[in-house]
Motif scaffolding. Structure first.
Motif, PDB file in Angstrom:
ATOM      1  N   ASP A   1      -7.172   0.977 -18.757  1.00  0.00           N
ATOM      2  CA  ASP A   1      -7.907  -0.071 -18.053  1.00  0.00           C
ATOM      3  C   ASP A   1      -8.018  -1.357 -18.896  1.00  0.00           C
ATOM      4  N   PRO A   2      -7.593  -2.501 -18.337  1.00  0.00           N
ATOM      5  CA  PRO A   2      -7.179  -2.747 -16.949  1.00  0.00           C
ATOM      6  C   PRO A   2      -5.661  -2.838 -16.754  1.00  0.00           C
ATOM      7  N   TYR A   3      -4.876  -2.371 -17.725  1.00  0.00           N
ATOM      8  CA  TYR A   3      -3.429  -2.613 -17.676  1.00  0.00           C
ATOM      9  C   TYR A   3      -2.604  -1.350 -17.426  1.00  0.00           C
ATOM     10  N   TYR A   4      -1.507  -1.556 -16.713  1.00  0.00           N
ATOM     11  CA  TYR A   4      -0.403  -0.606 -16.691  1.00  0.00           C
ATOM     12  C   TYR A   4       0.573  -1.051 -17.786  1.00  0.00           C
ATOM     13  N   TYR A   5       1.125  -0.084 -18.493  1.00  0.00           N
ATOM     14  CA  TYR A   5       2.083  -0.383 -19.555  1.00  0.00           C
ATOM     15  C   TYR A   5       3.434   0.222 -19.200  1.00  0.00           C
ATOM     16  N   ALA A   6       4.439  -0.636 -19.083  1.00  0.00           N
ATOM     17  CA  ALA A   6       5.807  -0.187 -18.797  1.00  0.00           C
ATOM     18  C   ALA A   6       6.549  -0.063 -20.117  1.00  0.00           C
TER      19      ALA A   6
ATOM     20  N   GLY B   1      -4.024   5.456  -5.256  1.00  0.00           N
ATOM     21  CA  GLY B   1      -3.548   6.834  -5.394  1.00  0.00           C
ATOM     22  C   GLY B   1      -2.096   7.025  -5.024  1.00  0.00           C
ATOM     23  N   GLN B   2      -1.393   5.943  -4.685  1.00  0.00           N
ATOM     24  CA  GLN B   2       0.009   6.036  -4.311  1.00  0.00           C
ATOM     25  C   GLN B   2       0.854   6.490  -5.503  1.00  0.00           C
ATOM     26  N   PRO B   3       1.650   7.567  -5.362  1.00  0.00           N
ATOM     27  CA  PRO B   3       2.525   7.995  -6.459  1.00  0.00           C
ATOM     28  C   PRO B   3       3.833   7.204  -6.479  1.00  0.00           C
ATOM     29  N   TYR B   4       4.344   6.957  -7.666  1.00  0.00           N
ATOM     30  CA  TYR B   4       5.597   6.229  -7.850  1.00  0.00           C
ATOM     31  C   TYR B   4       6.498   6.964  -8.838  1.00  0.00           C
ATOM     32  N   LEU B   5       7.797   6.761  -8.675  1.00  0.00           N
ATOM     33  CA  LEU B   5       8.794   7.255  -9.612  1.00  0.00           C
ATOM     34  C   LEU B   5       9.476   6.072 -10.265  1.00  0.00           C
ATOM     35  N   LEU B   6       9.573   6.108 -11.599  1.00  0.00           N
ATOM     36  CA  LEU B   6      10.378   5.150 -12.337  1.00  0.00           C
ATOM     37  C   LEU B   6      11.698   5.823 -12.680  1.00  0.00           C
ATOM     38  N   TYR B   7      12.768   5.059 -12.722  1.00  0.00           N
ATOM     39  CA  TYR B   7      14.053   5.605 -13.141  1.00  0.00           C
ATOM     40  C   TYR B   7      14.975   4.451 -13.493  1.00  0.00           C
TER      41      TYR B   7
ATOM     42  N   ARG C   1       3.209  -5.289 -20.052  1.00  0.00           N
ATOM     43  CA  ARG C   1       2.003  -4.867 -19.343  1.00  0.00           C
ATOM     44  C   ARG C   1       1.771  -5.707 -18.097  1.00  0.00           C
ATOM     45  N   SER C   2       0.987  -5.143 -17.179  1.00  0.00           N
ATOM     46  CA  SER C   2       0.626  -5.814 -15.935  1.00  0.00           C
ATOM     47  C   SER C   2      -0.639  -5.175 -15.395  1.00  0.00           C
ATOM     48  N   LYS C   3      -1.408  -5.930 -14.639  1.00  0.00           N
ATOM     49  CA  LYS C   3      -2.588  -5.372 -13.977  1.00  0.00           C
ATOM     50  C   LYS C   3      -2.237  -4.776 -12.620  1.00  0.00           C
ATOM     51  N   ASP C   4      -0.973  -4.901 -12.213  1.00  0.00           N
ATOM     52  CA  ASP C   4      -0.478  -4.333 -10.965  1.00  0.00           C
ATOM     53  C   ASP C   4       0.623  -3.338 -11.303  1.00  0.00           C
ATOM     54  N   VAL C   5       0.585  -2.152 -10.708  1.00  0.00           N
ATOM     55  CA  VAL C   5       1.573  -1.125 -11.012  1.00  0.00           C
ATOM     56  C   VAL C   5       2.987  -1.590 -10.699  1.00  0.00           C
ATOM     57  N   ARG C   6       3.119  -2.544  -9.793  1.00  0.00           N
ATOM     58  CA  ARG C   6       4.437  -3.046  -9.413  1.00  0.00           C
ATOM     59  C   ARG C   6       4.823  -4.318 -10.160  1.00  0.00           C
ATOM     60  N   GLY C   7       3.985  -4.733 -11.083  1.00  0.00           N
ATOM     61  CA  GLY C   7       4.299  -5.883 -11.908  1.00  0.00           C
ATOM     62  C   GLY C   7       3.980  -7.215 -11.251  1.00  0.00           C
ATOM     63  N   PRO C   8       4.545  -8.288 -11.791  1.00  0.00           N
ATOM     64  CA  PRO C   8       5.548  -8.311 -12.864  1.00  0.00           C
ATOM     65  C   PRO C   8       4.947  -7.962 -14.229  1.00  0.00           C
TER      66      PRO C   8
ATOM     67  N   GLN D   1      -3.777   3.301  -9.619  1.00  0.00           N
ATOM     68  CA  GLN D   1      -5.160   3.690  -9.887  1.00  0.00           C
ATOM     69  C   GLN D   1      -6.104   3.324  -8.758  1.00  0.00           C
ATOM     70  N   SER D   2      -5.753   2.318  -7.966  1.00  0.00           N
ATOM     71  CA  SER D   2      -6.639   1.878  -6.883  1.00  0.00           C
ATOM     72  C   SER D   2      -6.362   2.573  -5.565  1.00  0.00           C
TER      73      SER D   2
END
Length: 395
Positions: free
Chosen positions: A241-246, A184-190, A273-280, A181-182
């Motif tokens: 906001d403000p969390y990413y949910y895995a 704009g970098q796209p990511y793929l989960l798999y 959950r994490s406030k960073d897209v890359r976790g933890p 969100q900060s």
């Protein structure tokens, strides 16, 4: 005799009005009532009214577009999540360009809109194999015949790039998509089983992994280190906001025709959950998802819903609630993979943690439509007593 016929007709009419017995579900070896949790902790699903395994739903131009695994990746559209769903054909016009097994039956697609282009990520694999790949097709509009298959984005087991970490330890299936969100970098989960679920950065055109040889750009999001079998797969990531949910599916997904695992070992939908897209990412108890953590948001319930998974989340717009959607097995229908049904619930958030709620509105006050209606045996017994009394008087 006329009285007997009349009263018998009344009974039959009463049974028709008040519901008839549902068809019996198959009884796989080892099944018992204890296999199907009757908990009411989770709400019944709102019915999607379509058979689907590993659903993916895109909301675009006021309509819903559903993608599912199957021959050449079937597509559907509907004005409502409850359907009716209109089949549109398939994303691919033939087998995938990826030269691996099951090329004609891709798994677990994920469709997204990105920079005026639609992308459909998909899996090529077979059960129990790590010789898998994630492919991608693109289109400028959601029409048949407009998709271009670009082949493999990621290979594991064999193929280009499969000798690079994390592809040396992971399984390239069940793709999902998220943007930072900060930045704009796209990511793929798999990922599935083996070494769990990973996050890798994508190039701006989403057709390649950015600097795949750099190990510090990849992140292991979900893992079960203490168990020999590591049943985590079917990931998804959402943002509120403000969390990413895995999100991910945990447990046995399918193949129940010959028996069931112990109660609780079947699919359930979990989150961290994490406030960073890359976790933890951590669960509600503070346990990291890479240490086997994960808060259960939706599991088998009411003796009707079994093994929900293949999770996705539609983010609410303009104040609307988020929607959790998934496939599940209805115990009154059957347990083949092709019996899986689309279900969905609105999400509420309590202290920042998602909770599935009942009902088909955001207040969660009305009852879900997912219940299986059976016969009213109490009323039927009363009818028989009434008939018997009339016949005795008539005699």
């Amino acid at each position: 005799m006329h009285l007997l016929a009349l009263l018998t007709g009344i009974i039959l009419l009463h049974a028709t009005v008040n519901g008839s017995p549902q068809p019996s579900a198959p009884s796989p070896t080892g099944s018992s009532s204890s296999s199907f949790p009757t908990t009411t902790k989770y709400p019944l699903p709102n019915l999607g009214n379509v058979a689907v395994h590993d659903p993916n739903i895109l909301h675009h131009a006021g309509a819903y577009w559903l993608f599912k695994g199957g021959v050449h990746l079937p597509m559907y559209t509907a004005a409502s999540l409850a359907g009716p769903w209109t089949p549109l054909g398939t994303v691919l016009d033939g087998p995938s360009a990826i030269p691996k097994q099951n090329r004609s039956r891709p798994w677990a697609p994920t469709a997204v809109a990105w920079n005026a282009t639609f992308y459909c990520f998909y899996s090529i694999s077979k059960a129990g194999s790590r010789n898998s790949a994630i492919g991608v097709a693109t289109a400028t509009q959601l029409d048949l015949g407009s998709w271009s298959d670009h082949g493999a984005l990621i290979n594991t087991g064999q193929g280009n790039g499969s000798d690079i970490y994390p592809y040396t330890v992971s399984n390239a299936i069940d793709p999902a998509f998220i943007t930072d969100q900060s930045t704009g970098q796209p990511y793929l989960l798999y990922g599935s089983y083996w070494h769990g679920i990973y996050l890798v950065p994508l190039a701006a055109d989403l057709l390649s992994v950015t600097e795949p040889e750099r190990q510090n750009t990849t992140t292991n999001l979900v893992y079960v280190p203490e168990e020999k079998v590591k049943p985590v797969e079917g990931s998804f990531m959402s943002y509120r906001d403000p969390y990413y949910y895995a999100w991910f599916s945990h447990g046995k997904c399918c193949g129940f025709q010959t028996g069931f695992p112990a109660a609780g070992k079947e699919y359930s939908i979990r989150v961290g959950r994490s406030k960073d897209v890359r976790g933890p990412f951590v669960d509600q108890d503070g346990r990291q998802l890479t240490a086997g953590g994960g808060t259960v948001v939706y599991g088998s319930n009411h003796g009707t819903v079994y093994a929900p998974g293949g999770v996705g989340v539609l983010s609410g717009a303009e104040g609307d609630p988020d929607v959790l959607y998934y496939h599940y097995l209805n115990t009154s229908i059957g347990f083949a993979d092709t019996d899986a049904q689309l279900g969905w619930n609105f999400l509420h958030y309590e202290d920042g943690w998602p909770v599935a709620v009942s009902g088909d509105n955001s207040t969660g006050t009305s009852e879900s439509s997912g219940v299986v209606v059976g016969p009213d045996y109490t009323l039927h017994v009363g009818s028989f007593i009434f008939v018997w009394g009339c016949l005795w008087l008539h005699s």
